[in-house]
Write a protein that holds these residues in place. Structure first.
Motif, short mmCIF file in Angstrom:
data_model
loop_
_atom_site.label_atom_id
_atom_site.label_comp_id
_atom_site.label_asym_id
_atom_site.label_seq_id
_atom_site.Cartn_x
_atom_site.Cartn_y
_atom_site.Cartn_z
N THR A 283 38.00 108.92 34.87
CA THR A 283 36.63 108.90 34.50
C THR A 283 36.59 109.70 33.25
O THR A 283 35.38 110.34 32.91
CB THR A 283 35.69 109.43 35.66
N ASP A 284 37.61 110.03 32.57
CA ASP A 284 37.65 110.89 31.38
C ASP A 284 37.12 110.41 30.19
O ASP A 284 36.77 111.35 29.29
CB ASP A 284 38.99 111.59 31.46
N THR A 285 37.05 109.25 29.91
CA THR A 285 36.96 108.86 28.43
C THR A 285 35.41 108.72 28.09
O THR A 285 34.68 108.30 29.03
CB THR A 285 37.40 107.46 28.32
N TYR B 21 28.69 110.79 37.46
CA TYR B 21 27.38 109.68 37.42
C TYR B 21 27.73 108.36 37.21
O TYR B 21 27.05 107.59 37.62
CB TYR B 21 26.34 110.36 36.46
N PRO B 22 28.48 108.06 36.17
CA PRO B 22 28.55 106.63 35.97
C PRO B 22 29.33 105.81 36.74
O PRO B 22 29.54 104.66 36.54
CB PRO B 22 29.15 106.52 34.41
N ILE C 191 27.09 101.04 28.46
CA ILE C 191 25.93 101.45 28.59
C ILE C 191 25.76 102.68 29.39
O ILE C 191 25.11 103.64 29.42
CB ILE C 191 25.05 100.12 28.97
N ARG C 192 26.29 102.52 30.72
CA ARG C 192 26.14 103.44 31.80
C ARG C 192 26.53 104.86 31.24
O ARG C 192 25.81 105.92 31.73
CB ARG C 192 26.60 103.15 32.97
N LYS C 193 27.41 104.99 30.70
CA LYS C 193 28.10 105.97 30.30
C LYS C 193 27.29 106.91 29.22
O LYS C 193 26.83 107.81 28.99
CB LYS C 193 29.51 106.05 29.68
N GLU D 67 30.17 96.96 29.24
CA GLU D 67 30.80 97.17 28.15
C GLU D 67 30.14 96.58 26.99
O GLU D 67 29.78 95.39 26.77
CB GLU D 67 32.21 96.44 28.03
N LEU D 68 29.73 97.44 26.11
CA LEU D 68 28.92 97.04 24.87
C LEU D 68 29.42 95.97 23.95
O LEU D 68 29.00 95.06 23.52
CB LEU D 68 28.44 98.13 23.97
#
Lengths: 499, 115
Positions: free
Chosen positions: B113-115, A233-234, A296-298, A355-356
């Protein structure tokens, strides 16, 4: 016979065809997508006006009466889902006018988006299990391409995981359908419910039910089947993620609710208890995974998992009040989550990063955007008087009435951790001074900036309205839950009566 | 007949899942293919293997002389085959693009995409 139930499918299909015919003309595609989205919203409002008194709109496609033909049936739950699809379609279409890169638009973003909407709508209106599988495949293939469109490295890697697990889940649905057909001789959900209620094939029914639980569990991101979600999704642009987070996992949840209230409702001591365990573990694992993220997106994507836990919790408790909570939560989370992804997209648009650690000082620079974010974030965490508070309150009261202390404690604890994640984004991106001042990558004139923010403003207003007017929303959800708890209403509408 | 088909379905599922858990992209897609074939055969078998004549009534008759085959599972399987064909074709293109972009066909190497 009215053709109304077919319109949610026909309208986006027509829009998609038009967009494909005009594939060289981007401006026309944008106009068509926007017009189609408004039309979907309009159709869903008309349908809601017809079904809000509890009538189930039924259409026998091709004139073949149920259980022979494919039936489309819209009850109050389907109807509110259609309305949410309409709202989301409009919001995301407006957003993409401002924030979608030219290559993606050129390679068919709009027709794909409309086909995705067609698949989602189809899944919400169908009353036939095999037809549900077909709509799932329609929306999946559109989502595969939307996810991979652009061909960046993380996107492709995410797509592999997404494609593989979703195809596995589709194979499971198909196998379940095969066994059910062998057992009941029909795939019409109303007829199936009727046959299962006779209760002759108890053990086999439970086995098939668990197959469907696995399959839809993968699709909606339930524990322990959610690992594809944070991986995929991200990766695409914010507009696509917003669309996915609002719709795709929710189709999985909707199917779970539909199948486990209508067909597999005979063995709640085992099946719904299993769902409740899944719900609790989903909440906890989602929120803990989010706490470790600094993008943020993650954070938002992993939080989808945690929210799914709350929605499924109501189904697991399986009382009318709990299902009411589930429906209110669905309405709330679709609006709020989409809005948060759009705000994240806006941040990326002006600052170029999610990135925060790199961001900061946004509150000083863009107070309007900050307010939009904080309202949705607080609503997600469940701060009164916003929509999330009432949704969680209903679920928790339902849990207390059932004396399921463990799930209530889990829900409350997870709520607190949600607040932690949301305040983390707030503190890092909006409050703290930027470590190195980031230039505004895309300074927009005031009018354009407001137009860019308009879908987010609209969603924020809806969030507040859902909280302030909680009474009518609750009444509607209560009536919808009443319909779900009494499968006879659905069965009677589909199988009986003249058309 | 059911027993033979049940063994075949079991073998297809077993092989499909085994291949899906390998690290190679091509094996992954062959596994997916086997799995969908297994599901199709499962529908066919579970739908009931009775009769081998087409379910078309003779002129003027109201009953079948011999038990006809059930046409619905076949229709379902046909639909499922078409869908899995389209999906497999897409997956092949996606895997090819991924191989070209990432430079490996080993799923374990795809850690972006794993982290």
């Amino acid at each position: 016979m009215t053709l109304l139930p077919a319109l949610p499918i026909v309208v986006p299909l027509a829009g998609a065809v038009l967009c494909m015919l005009l594939r060289k003309n981007i401006a026309a595609q944008k106009a068509i997508a926007l017009a189609t989205s408004f039309l979907i919203l309009l159709v869903s409002l008309v349908i809601m006006a017809q079904t809000k008194d509890g009538t189930i709109a039924v259409m026998h496609v091709g004139g073949w009466r149920a259980p022979l033909g494919i039936t489309l049936a819209i009850d109050m739950l389907s109807s509110v889902m259609l309305l949410l699809v309409g709202l989301l379609a409009v919001g995301v279409s407006v957003y993409t006018l401002f924030d979608l890169d030219a290559p993606r638009t050129r390679f068919g973003f709009y027709p794909l988006m409309l086909i995705l909407l067609m698949g989602v709508n189809g899944a919400f209106v169908t009353g036939d299990l095999f037809n549900l599988y077909v709509w799932f495949e329609v929306l999946l293939i559109a989502s595969f391409i939307l996810l991979a469109l652009g061909g960046e490295k993380p996107q492709l890697e995410g797509s592999i995981k997404y494609v593989a697990l979703n195809l596995l889940s589709s194979a499971l649905v198909l196998a379940g359908i095969g066994v059910l057909y062998g057992m009941a001789g029909t795939l019409n959900m109303a007829e199936l419910a009727h046959v299962v209620q006779q209760g002759e094939r108890g053990g086999l029914v439970t086995m098939v039910a668990v197959m469907f639980m696995m399959a839809f569990g993968i699709k909606c991101g339930m524990f322990p089947l959610y690992f594809w979600l944070p991986a995929s999704y991200p990766t695409p642009p914010a507009a696509v993620t917003a669309l996915f987070s609002g719709l795709l996992t929710k189709v999985g949840v909707y199917s779970l609710i539909r199948v486990f209230t209508l067909v597999f409702s005979t063995d709640p001591e085992f099946l719904h208890a299993l769902i409740l365990w899944g719900a609790g573990l989903t909440m906890v694992s989602g929120v803990l995974a989010a706490a470790a993220q600094y993008e943020i997106r993650k954070i938002l994507a992993v939080h989808i998992v945690s929210q799914i836990g709350y929605i499924v919790m109501g189904l697991g408790l399986f009382t009318q009040l709990a299902l009411t909570g589930t429906i209110v939560y669905l309405i709330h989370v679709i609006i709020v989550k989409t809005n948060l992804f759009l705000v994240a997209g806006a941040i990326k648009r002006i600052k170029g990063t999610y990135e925060l650690r790199a961001l900061g000082g946004l509150y000083k620079e863009k107070p309007g955007l900050s307010i939009l974010f904080i309202i949705s974030a607080m609503s997600l965490a469940g701060v009164p008087p916003l929509s999330g508070f009432f949704a969680k309150l209903t679920l928790i009261i339902a849990g207390l009435r059932m004396e399921s202390w463990a799930i209530v404690a889990t829900a409350l604890g997870v709520s607190l951790l949600t607040l932690y994640s949301m305040t983390k984004i707030w503190a890092y991106a909006f409050w703290k001074p930027a470590p190195e001042p980031l230039p505004d990558l895309d300074p927009m004139p005031r009018a354009k900036w407001l137009a860019f923010l308009s879908p987010m403003i609209a969603f924020t207003v809806i969030t507040i309205a859902l909280g302030v007017c909680a009474g009518p929303v609750f009444d509607y959800a209560d009536a919808a839950a009443g319909q779900l708890m009494d499968p006879e209403i659905y069965i009677g509408a589909v199988l009986g009566g003249a058309d | 007949m059911e027993v033979v088909l049940a063994i075949v379905i079991g073998a297809l599922y077993g092989g499909g899942l085994y291949l899906m858990m390998r690290r190679n992209l091509i094996q992954l897609i062959i596994g997916l293919g086997l799995l969908s074939h297994g599901a199709n055969l499962l529908i066919f078998t579970a739908g009931g293997l009775r009769g081998d004549v087409a379910p078309i009534l003779a002129e003027g008759a109201t009953k079948f002389a011999v038990t006809p085959a059930d046409p619905l599972p076949q229709a379902l399987i046909l639909t499922a085959i078409v869908i899995s064909f389209a999906v497999t074709a897409f997956a092949l293109v996606l895997f090819l693009r991924t191989y070209q972009t990432v430079g490996t066909d080993d799923v374990d190497e795809m850690k972006e995409t794993d982290t």
